[in-house]
Motif scaffolding. Sequence first.
Motif, short mmCIF file in Angstrom:
data_model
loop_
_atom_site.label_atom_id
_atom_site.label_comp_id
_atom_site.label_asym_id
_atom_site.label_seq_id
_atom_site.Cartn_x
_atom_site.Cartn_y
_atom_site.Cartn_z
N ALA A 1 32.96 -27.92 38.87
CA ALA A 1 33.83 -27.73 37.70
C ALA A 1 33.40 -28.62 36.54
N LEU A 2 32.99 -29.85 36.84
CA LEU A 2 32.55 -30.76 35.79
C LEU A 2 31.27 -30.27 35.12
N LYS A 3 30.37 -29.69 35.90
CA LYS A 3 29.14 -29.15 35.32
C LYS A 3 29.44 -27.99 34.38
N ILE A 4 30.37 -27.14 34.78
CA ILE A 4 30.78 -26.03 33.91
C ILE A 4 31.41 -26.58 32.64
N LEU A 5 32.27 -27.57 32.78
CA LEU A 5 32.92 -28.19 31.62
C LEU A 5 31.87 -28.78 30.67
N GLU A 6 30.87 -29.46 31.22
CA GLU A 6 29.81 -30.04 30.38
C GLU A 6 29.07 -28.96 29.60
N LYS A 7 28.79 -27.82 30.25
CA LYS A 7 28.11 -26.72 29.56
C LYS A 7 28.98 -26.16 28.44
N LEU A 8 30.27 -26.00 28.71
CA LEU A 8 31.18 -25.47 27.70
C LEU A 8 31.28 -26.40 26.50
N VAL A 9 31.34 -27.70 26.76
CA VAL A 9 31.45 -28.67 25.67
C VAL A 9 30.23 -28.58 24.76
N LYS A 10 29.06 -28.37 25.34
CA LYS A 10 27.83 -28.27 24.54
C LYS A 10 27.80 -27.00 23.68
N LYS A 11 28.49 -25.94 24.11
CA LYS A 11 28.41 -24.64 23.44
C LYS A 11 29.59 -24.33 22.53
#
Length: 72
Positions: A39-49
Amino acid sequence: MVQNLTVTVDDELWEEMRKHAEIRWSAVMKEAAKEKIKALKILEKLVKKTNLTEAEIEDFAVKLGKKISNRQ
């Protein structure tokens, strides 16, 4: 390499866990950690985009989770 982790739980939770001795609680904790990392990896990707902040995305995810839970 394998690392050890000690988890502290309150007495109430411990008593409930003891009622289910057939469950490998270390495996449950390990799986929960894997899901959280995912979930944290997905969150990190979303924050970047997006222009949304991490807090805004987390808030949205919580609201979405509640809506999904209410459907079931």
